[in-house]
Write a protein that holds these residues in place. Structure first.
Motif, PDB file in Angstrom:
ATOM      1  N   THR A  28     -15.282  42.591  18.584  1.00 54.53           N
ATOM      2  CA  THR A  28     -15.342  42.748  17.322  1.00 54.53           C
ATOM      3  C   THR A  28     -15.856  42.062  16.336  1.00 54.53           C
ATOM      4  O   THR A  28     -16.308  40.825  16.722  1.00 54.53           O
ATOM      5  N   SER A  29     -16.847  42.261  15.445  1.00 54.72           N
ATOM      6  CA  SER A  29     -17.344  41.130  15.231  1.00 54.72           C
ATOM      7  C   SER A  29     -16.385  40.583  14.047  1.00 54.72           C
ATOM      8  O   SER A  29     -15.284  41.198  13.636  1.00 54.72           O
ATOM      9  N   TYR A  33     -16.023  44.619  10.953  1.00 53.41           N
ATOM     10  CA  TYR A  33     -16.365  45.866  10.659  1.00 53.41           C
ATOM     11  C   TYR A  33     -17.013  46.504  11.648  1.00 53.41           C
ATOM     12  O   TYR A  33     -17.413  47.230  11.636  1.00 53.41           O
ATOM     13  N   TYR A  34     -16.666  46.165  12.829  1.00 56.68           N
ATOM     14  CA  TYR A  34     -18.689  46.272  13.147  1.00 56.68           C
ATOM     15  C   TYR A  34     -17.965  46.061  15.125  1.00 56.68           C
ATOM     16  O   TYR A  34     -18.057  45.434  15.293  1.00 56.68           O
ATOM     17  N   GLU A  49     -23.587  50.762  20.891  1.00 56.73           N
ATOM     18  CA  GLU A  49     -23.495  51.360  20.017  1.00 56.73           C
ATOM     19  C   GLU A  49     -22.935  52.668  19.544  1.00 56.73           C
ATOM     20  O   GLU A  49     -23.508  53.053  20.298  1.00 56.73           O
ATOM     21  N   PHE A 118     -19.969  56.054   8.998  1.00 54.34           N
ATOM     22  CA  PHE A 118     -20.297  54.279   8.957  1.00 54.34           C
ATOM     23  C   PHE A 118     -20.566  54.654   7.158  1.00 54.34           C
ATOM     24  O   PHE A 118     -20.519  53.643   6.139  1.00 54.34           O
ATOM     25  N   ASN A 146     -14.466  52.090   9.452  1.00 53.31           N
ATOM     26  CA  ASN A 146     -16.230  51.622  10.279  1.00 53.31           C
ATOM     27  C   ASN A 146     -15.001  52.124  11.743  1.00 53.31           C
ATOM     28  O   ASN A 146     -15.702  51.827  12.519  1.00 53.31           O
ATOM     29  N   SER A 150     -17.004  53.930  14.940  1.00 52.22           N
ATOM     30  CA  SER A 150     -17.581  52.938  15.851  1.00 52.22           C
ATOM     31  C   SER A 150     -16.267  53.780  17.747  1.00 52.22           C
ATOM     32  O   SER A 150     -16.857  53.430  18.837  1.00 52.22           O
TER      33      SER A 150
END
Length: 191
Positions: A28-29, A33-34, A49, A118, A146, A150
């Motif tokens: 995870t970022s 969030y990603y 992704e 998204f 988010n 994902s």
């Protein structure tokens, strides 16, 4: 000649042992969030992704390279350690974006779920700016949307089971979800 051979052998062994292999699973970022899914095989680090799969090929040291076939943009990933990745463009190595290992692989969301959720996550990110007094609440909504864009439904539920109690802690009305487009009311009541 034997000394030279010994030196080369030691150097090559040191180079091989210095290569870091990332743990397979979700990353995870840094901003939360990603999330991407990483796998590694035969010096290829594959990133999955919700909307694409990208094979990064080994370059040297702990770096892997990928060129996006759609736009020709080059990307590098550095394996900082077995649970930390840094992404950047070759032209700007000082601008690194970090991803951290968050667990074993969870099936990613479908392309349809990514396309649906998204934009909802982006909507709540904007609300954080527009309504700073409730920015924390909107960040929970953005994170939930988010996660839905994902993760599979199972991964999403595991994630929001931790988010919902935090949301409820700051809500005055703890029985009503403030973002039912990101978290279903039934799910909100469950946790």
């Amino acid at each position: 000649m034997n000394v030279l051979s010994l030196f080369l052998t030691i150097f090559l062994c040191a180079e091989v042992s210095a290569q870091k292999i990332p743990s397979a699973g979700n990353y995870t970022s840094a901003d939360g969030y990603y999330t991407i899914v990483i796998s590694y095989k035969d010096k290829v680090l594959t990133i999955v992704e919700p909307n694409k799969t990208s094979p990064y090929k080994y370059v040297s040291g702990n770096e892997y390279h990928f060129t996006n076939p759609t736009n020709g943009i080059e990307y590098l990933i550095e394996v900082v350690d077995e649970t930390t990745l840094a992404t950047y463009k070759p032209t700007n190595r000082s601008n690194k974006y970090f991803f951290y290992f968050t667990g074993t692989a969870i099936t990613p969301a479908s392309k349809e779920d990514f396309a649906k959720y998204f934009p909802i996550a982006e909507k709540y990110k904007e609300k954080m700016k527009e309504d700073p007094k409730d920015a924390q609440l909107w960040s929970f909504c953005a994170a939930a949307a988010n996660a839905r864009s994902s993760f599979s439904k199972e991964g999403y539920e595991e994630y929001i089971s931790k988010v919902i109690p935090s949301m409820k802690a700051i809500l005055e009305k703890k029985d009503k979800c403030p973002c039912t487009d990101a978290i279903d009311q039934t799910m909100f009541q469950k946790y």
